[in-house]
Design an enzyme around this catalytic site. Structure first.
Site, short mmCIF file in Angstrom:
data_model
loop_
_atom_site.label_atom_id
_atom_site.label_comp_id
_atom_site.label_asym_id
_atom_site.label_seq_id
_atom_site.Cartn_x
_atom_site.Cartn_y
_atom_site.Cartn_z
NE ARG A 7 -4.25 -1.52 0.24
CZ ARG A 7 -4.44 -2.55 -0.58
NH1 ARG A 7 -3.52 -2.81 -1.52
NH2 ARG A 7 -5.51 -3.28 -0.52
CG HIS A 20 -3.34 -0.84 -6.85
ND1 HIS A 20 -3.73 -0.15 -5.71
CD2 HIS A 20 -3.42 -2.15 -6.52
CE1 HIS A 20 -4.02 -1.02 -4.75
NE2 HIS A 20 -3.85 -2.24 -5.22
P1 NDP Z 1 -1.49 -11.68 5.05
O1 NDP Z 1 -2.42 -11.22 6.12
O2 NDP Z 1 -1.56 -13.10 4.62
O3 NDP Z 1 0.03 -11.41 5.50
C1 NDP Z 1 0.40 -10.26 6.18
C2 NDP Z 1 1.80 -10.46 6.72
O4 NDP Z 1 2.24 -9.23 7.29
C3 NDP Z 1 1.88 -11.52 7.83
O5 NDP Z 1 3.07 -12.26 7.69
C4 NDP Z 1 1.93 -10.68 9.09
O6 NDP Z 1 2.62 -11.30 10.18
C5 NDP Z 1 2.73 -9.49 8.60
N1 NDP Z 1 2.52 -8.34 9.47
C6 NDP Z 1 1.37 -7.72 9.79
N2 NDP Z 1 1.60 -6.71 10.66
C7 NDP Z 1 2.93 -6.71 10.89
C8 NDP Z 1 3.78 -5.93 11.71
N3 NDP Z 1 3.30 -4.93 12.47
N4 NDP Z 1 5.09 -6.21 11.73
C9 NDP Z 1 5.59 -7.23 10.98
N5 NDP Z 1 4.83 -8.01 10.17
C10 NDP Z 1 3.52 -7.75 10.14
O7 NDP Z 1 -1.70 -10.69 3.82
P2 NDP Z 1 -1.46 -10.99 2.26
O8 NDP Z 1 -0.12 -11.59 2.10
O9 NDP Z 1 -2.60 -11.72 1.67
O10 NDP Z 1 -1.52 -9.50 1.66
C11 NDP Z 1 -0.61 -8.51 2.07
C12 NDP Z 1 -0.99 -7.14 1.51
O11 NDP Z 1 -0.69 -7.08 0.12
C13 NDP Z 1 -2.47 -6.79 1.55
O12 NDP Z 1 -2.85 -6.36 2.84
C14 NDP Z 1 -2.58 -5.69 0.52
O13 NDP Z 1 -2.37 -4.43 1.13
C15 NDP Z 1 -1.43 -5.98 -0.44
N6 NDP Z 1 -1.92 -6.36 -1.77
C16 NDP Z 1 -1.57 -5.59 -2.85
C17 NDP Z 1 -1.99 -5.94 -4.12
C18 NDP Z 1 -1.56 -5.15 -5.32
O14 NDP Z 1 -2.07 -5.42 -6.42
N7 NDP Z 1 -0.66 -4.22 -5.19
C19 NDP Z 1 -2.82 -7.12 -4.35
C20 NDP Z 1 -3.11 -7.86 -3.16
C21 NDP Z 1 -2.67 -7.49 -1.91
P3 NDP Z 1 2.08 -12.66 10.85
O15 NDP Z 1 2.35 -13.74 9.81
O16 NDP Z 1 2.93 -12.81 12.05
O17 NDP Z 1 0.62 -12.46 11.12
C1 OXD Z 2 -5.80 -6.07 -2.99
C2 OXD Z 2 -5.31 -5.16 -4.01
O1 OXD Z 2 -5.74 -5.75 -1.80
O2 OXD Z 2 -5.56 -5.40 -5.22
O3 OXD Z 2 -6.30 -7.16 -3.37
O4 OXD Z 2 -4.62 -4.20 -3.70
#
Ligand code: NDP
Ligand code: OXD
Length: 307
Positions: free
Chosen positions: A222, A270
């Site tokens: 993001r 994006h």
């Molecule tokens: P998940 O919830 O599966 O993974 C999130 C990860 O971030 C976990 O490993 C979590 O740790 C870690 N995390 C969360 N908070 C913290 C913190 N404070 N410190 C350290 N690590 C942290 O999410 P996804 O992998 O499915 O998606 C991640 C992000 O990707 C989405 O939220 C979205 O914003 C972005 N995205 C962007 C897209 C694009 O097209 N650009 C498309 C899809 C998603 P833990 O494992 O310990 O819980």
């Molecule tokens: C998502 C994205 O969060 O596309 O899926 O950014």
């Protein structure tokens, strides 16, 4: 009972036909044809519809149209509303490809050769070595681990950083604030795949960049993770060698935003990973069934953690 659908731009994908075909008999209301808002008990949303959620007194479940949920303005959603995010192999595949391409482009110095071509420069560069090119992924959840697997298959040495400790064969895992220094040490590429929460907002900042030396940045999470001016400064100081950015504070960024014309920044609109109608519809339908049955949702959001 009815399901409100307000996804991102349709792009000719005809979500209404797909949703109706997948769940005949369900009363779908596709924004802006909401009908009586009091009928809505489930909403599939990318962002909140114009006017917010206040007009929907019987809303009990929100399914995010994407993997992230911050765009739904979490704090404004009452705590009794259950929320699920999208987890879909097609999202993981696309994200892993995007990150692999971004890392390879820099590792093989195509970013430099693109600049050289524009100035008519013929300048072969010595090859890099994967052994001295560790790649770190911040956010080691669904997308982070899928991305790590693909990069590892391509011979890169991977590190992952998450909130909670993990053990994954072949990957150096770090967790929490205390693990961040070790995670960053000597990285040559840093990929951000964190959710945007109060704890991660602005995490890609000057303090973090100072711990790097000529590392390549990929932000596909993001825009709110990045302090834009700190990136510009870190590029100037050589802390960051270049960046691929898919997400921005404002999308698209204002025409005079310095990222547009920065020679070391590649911007994409994006598109790192886009919700796929074929696979996502089945997941949405399953969660509609679960919500109606009062069963646990697939990929339910932890409202306390904010992701
Ligand atoms: P998940 O919830 O599966 O993974 C999130 C990860 O971030 C976990 O490993 C979590 O740790 C870690 N995390 C969360 N908070 C913290 C913190 N404070 N410190 C350290 N690590 C942290 O999410 P996804 O992998 O499915 O998606 C991640 C992000 O990707 C989405 O939220 C979205 O914003 C972005 N995205 C962007 C897209 C694009 O097209 N650009 C498309 C899809 C998603 P833990 O494992 O310990 O819980
Ligand atoms: C998502 C994205 O969060 O596309 O899926 O950014």
């Amino acid at each position: 009972m009815a399901v409100l659908f307000h996804g991102s731009a349709d792009g000719g994908l005809d979500w209404p036909s797909r949703m109706r075909a997948a769940l005949p008999g369900e009363d779908f209301r596709f924004w802006p044809d909401v009908g009586d808002p009091a009928d809505i008990d489930i909403a599939i949303l990318w962002r909140q519809p114009p006017g917010g959620l206040a007009p929907y007194p019987n809303l009990k479940t929100i399914q995010s149209f994407g993997a992230g949920i911050n765009q739904l303005d979490l704090p404004s959603i009452p705590p009794h509303i259950r929320m699920a995010r999208l987890v879909d192999d097609r999202l993981s595949e696309q994200m892993a490809e995007y990150c692999l391409l971004s890392v390879l482009r820099h590792y093989r110095q195509f970013d430099q050769f693109e600049q050289d071509q524009r100035t008519g420069t013929w300048q072969p560069l010595p090859p890099r070595d994967r052994a001295s090119f560790p790649v770190g992924i911040m956010g080691f959840g669904v997308l982070g681990t899928a991305t790590a697997r693909l990069l590892a298959l391509n011979g890169f040495h991977l590190r992952g950083w998450a909130r909670t400790p993990k053990q994954i064969a072949g990957i150096d895992c770090f967790a929490g604030a205390e693990g961040l220094t070790g995670f960053l040490d000597g990285l040559k590429a840093l990929i951000c795949l964190l959710p945007l929460t109060p704890a991660t907002t602005g995490i890609l900042n000057a303090r973090l960049f100072e711990r790097l030396d000529s590392a390549y940045l990929v932000n596909a999470a993001r825009g709110g993770h990045l302090v834009d001016q700190d990136l510009i400064d870190a590029l100037g100081r050589g802390r960051i060698a270049g960046a691929t950015l898919d997400v921005f504070h404002q999308e698209p960024p204002a025409p005079d935003h310095p990222f547009w014309r920065h020679p070391a920044i590649l911007m994409t609109p994006h598109i790192a990973s886009i919700t796929n109608p074929v696979t996502a519809v089945a997941i949405f339908v399953e969660n509609i069934r679960r919500a109606r049955a009062g069963a646990p949702l697939l990929n339910e959001v932890d409202r306390q953690q904010g992701y």
